[in-house]
Design an enzyme around this catalytic site. Structure first.
Site, PDB file in Angstrom:
ATOM      1  N   ARG A   1      58.313 -28.875  14.900  1.00 34.92           N
ATOM      2  CA  ARG A   1      57.271 -28.412  14.093  1.00 34.92           C
ATOM      3  C   ARG A   1      56.300 -29.740  13.888  1.00 34.92           C
ATOM      4  O   ARG A   1      56.873 -30.687  13.082  1.00 34.92           O
ATOM      5  CB  ARG A   1      57.777 -27.778  12.866  1.00 34.92           C
ATOM      6  CG  ARG A   1      56.661 -27.224  11.842  1.00 34.92           C
ATOM      7  CD  ARG A   1      57.583 -26.581  10.667  1.00 34.92           C
ATOM      8  NE  ARG A   1      56.711 -26.456   9.720  1.00 34.92           N
ATOM      9  CZ  ARG A   1      55.825 -25.360   9.213  1.00 34.92           C
ATOM     10  NH1 ARG A   1      55.951 -24.392  10.171  1.00 34.92           N
ATOM     11  NH2 ARG A   1      55.205 -25.067   8.301  1.00 34.92           N
TER      12      ARG A   1
ATOM     13  N   HIS B 299      50.452 -21.454  16.604  1.00 31.57           N
ATOM     14  CA  HIS B 299      51.700 -21.152  15.918  1.00 31.57           C
ATOM     15  C   HIS B 299      52.200 -19.854  16.771  1.00 31.57           C
ATOM     16  O   HIS B 299      52.058 -18.825  16.208  1.00 31.57           O
ATOM     17  CB  HIS B 299      51.127 -20.681  14.484  1.00 31.57           C
ATOM     18  CG  HIS B 299      52.395 -20.768  13.583  1.00 31.57           C
ATOM     19  ND1 HIS B 299      53.613 -20.902  13.957  1.00 31.57           N
ATOM     20  CD2 HIS B 299      52.506 -20.930  12.029  1.00 31.57           C
ATOM     21  CE1 HIS B 299      54.574 -20.894  12.824  1.00 31.57           C
ATOM     22  NE2 HIS B 299      53.855 -20.785  11.979  1.00 31.57           N
TER      23      HIS B 299
ATOM     24  N   GLN C 206      55.008 -17.356  14.900  1.00 31.88           N
ATOM     25  CA  GLN C 206      54.446 -16.668  14.031  1.00 31.88           C
ATOM     26  C   GLN C 206      53.730 -15.380  14.311  1.00 31.88           C
ATOM     27  O   GLN C 206      53.878 -14.241  13.820  1.00 31.88           O
ATOM     28  CB  GLN C 206      53.432 -17.464  12.819  1.00 31.88           C
ATOM     29  CG  GLN C 206      52.984 -16.761  11.917  1.00 31.88           C
ATOM     30  CD  GLN C 206      53.982 -15.987  10.741  1.00 31.88           C
ATOM     31  OE1 GLN C 206      54.697 -16.914  10.149  1.00 31.88           O
ATOM     32  NE2 GLN C 206      54.071 -14.730  10.629  1.00 31.88           N
TER      33      GLN C 206
ATOM     34  N   ASP D 117      44.967 -16.509   5.920  1.00 32.62           N
ATOM     35  CA  ASP D 117      45.838 -17.747   5.907  1.00 32.62           C
ATOM     36  C   ASP D 117      45.238 -18.683   4.823  1.00 32.62           C
ATOM     37  O   ASP D 117      44.107 -18.296   4.458  1.00 32.62           O
ATOM     38  CB  ASP D 117      45.994 -18.288   7.358  1.00 32.62           C
ATOM     39  CG  ASP D 117      47.021 -19.517   7.349  1.00 32.62           C
ATOM     40  OD1 ASP D 117      47.969 -19.437   6.338  1.00 32.62           O
ATOM     41  OD2 ASP D 117      47.072 -20.134   8.414  1.00 32.62           O
TER      42      ASP D 117
ATOM     43  N   CYS E 220      50.797 -15.259   6.896  1.00 30.33           N
ATOM     44  CA  CYS E 220      52.302 -16.047   7.089  1.00 30.33           C
ATOM     45  C   CYS E 220      52.785 -16.788   6.265  1.00 30.33           C
ATOM     46  O   CYS E 220      53.780 -17.376   6.502  1.00 30.33           O
ATOM     47  CB  CYS E 220      51.627 -16.975   8.538  1.00 30.33           C
ATOM     48  SG  CYS E 220      50.468 -18.041   7.753  1.00 30.33           S
TER      49      CYS E 220
ATOM     50  N   ARG F 184      60.047 -13.124  11.789  1.00 34.28           N
ATOM     51  CA  ARG F 184      60.218 -14.473  12.415  1.00 34.28           C
ATOM     52  C   ARG F 184      61.595 -14.809  12.974  1.00 34.28           C
ATOM     53  O   ARG F 184      61.629 -15.201  13.978  1.00 34.28           O
ATOM     54  CB  ARG F 184      59.939 -15.702  11.291  1.00 34.28           C
ATOM     55  CG  ARG F 184      58.390 -15.709  11.048  1.00 34.28           C
ATOM     56  CD  ARG F 184      57.619 -16.540  12.006  1.00 34.28           C
ATOM     57  NE  ARG F 184      58.049 -17.935  12.276  1.00 34.28           N
ATOM     58  CZ  ARG F 184      57.941 -18.859  11.901  1.00 34.28           C
ATOM     59  NH1 ARG F 184      56.894 -18.778  10.586  1.00 34.28           N
ATOM     60  NH2 ARG F 184      58.414 -20.041  11.901  1.00 34.28           N
TER      61      ARG F 184
END
Length: 304
Positions: free
Chosen positions: A102, A129, A132, A219, A259, A287
């Site tokens: 990450r 991502h 996700q 988001d 998310c 997830r």
């Protein structure tokens, strides 16, 4: 599938295989059926960006699969002191069976995969991502039973989530509409990918994008590392808050996804968030299951 670096690494069949396995693993966990597919395997988790969901879901998922998770902060690795990524990749490949990273720069993920000899999973970059979005697609399919033909609307910043949702949604046959300010469009490579799909549209008008949507996604306006732009972005994104007035233009039973973390009163109102909290936190749980499916398929060397 040797790695999961972006959603562009996948095709429709591979996405559906991941989702099918994720459904199975979720069922098995709920009914306490062991699924120790990573028995004896070690997975390194490199974090250049802090995390709640990514760290906890990966560490827990690896444990549930019978493997050993190793949290590797960039502060503790030589990569954080200037060691070339290619050297880190070659060293860790001799110790570990898989790497999740990450970080900020997509190139760092690509270089780990290029120079290493074990599977690499993108846990988040500024560009993409994928983990996700696989969880999002899983949650949407749980709700509707299908993906193909549904309308997904994304409102907000043209960030890593927008990039990955566009690709993932189009690949599985969804209609994808995106609303961002003109200066905050999704990445040019993603827009170029999407131009070949008649089911894709971009606009700077949220009311236009959300019309008749089955799924509404947003988001944060300022992702990690963009704190200095916060005030500028708050001005640029006026009118992009997902509120009751916008939701009234979607289909009556439209679901909402986020998310997380969510900043109530900015990209989404407190009321809309709480009205759809069950869907949002189911998305967060998924997830765990989607990432477990990715790890199992990569470790088995199967074509996802």
């Amino acid at each position: 599938m040797k790695h999961l670096l972006t959603m562009q690494d996948l095709n429709k069949e591979e996405i559906l295989q991941i989702l099918d396995l994720a459904d199975q693993l979720k069922y098995e966990r709920k009914h306490q059926i062991p699924h120790r597919h990573l028995e004896g395997k070690s997975v390194g988790l490199i974090f250049q960006k802090s995390s709640t969901r990514t760290r906890v879901s990966f560490e827990t998922g690896i444990y549930q699969l019978g493997g050993q998770p190793l949290f590797l902060s960039s502060r503790d690795l030589q990569i954080g002191r200037g060691e070339p990524v290619q050297d880190t990749a070659r060293v860790l490949s001799r110790y570990l069976d898989m790497i999740m990273i990450r970080t900020f720069d997509q190139k760092e993920v690509e270089d780990l995969a290029k120079y290493g000899s074990i599977p690499v999973i993108n846990g988040l970059t500024d560009y993409s991502h994928p983990c996700q979005v696989l969880a999002d697609l899983m949650t949407i399919r749980e709700r509707y039973g299908i993906l193909e033909g549904l309308k997904m609307c994304y409102i907000g910043d043209g960030d890593n989530m927008a990039n990955s949702l566009i690709v993932g949604g189009l690949l599985v046959g969804m209609q994808v509409s995106v609303a961002t300010p003109v200066d905050y469009k999704p990445d040019a490579k993603v827009m170029d990918f999407a131009k070949d799909y008649a089911t894709f549209s971009w606009t700077s008008e949220p009311k236009e994008a959300i019309k008749d949507a089955d799924v509404v996604i947003t988001d944060t306006w300022a992702s990690m590392g963009m704190e200095e732009e916060k005030e500028i972005r708050q001005k640029a994104f006026q009118g992009y808050t997902v509120d009751d007035d916008l939701m009234a233009l979607a289909k009556p039973q439209a679901m909402v996804q986020h998310c997380l973390p969510a900043y109530r009163g900015q990209e989404i109102t407190e009321k809309v968030f709480e009205d759809h909290a069950d869907e949002i936190f189911e998305e967060a749980e998924n997830r765990l299951h989607a990432q477990k499916a990715v790890m199992v398929l990569l470790m088995k060397g199967e074509k996802a």
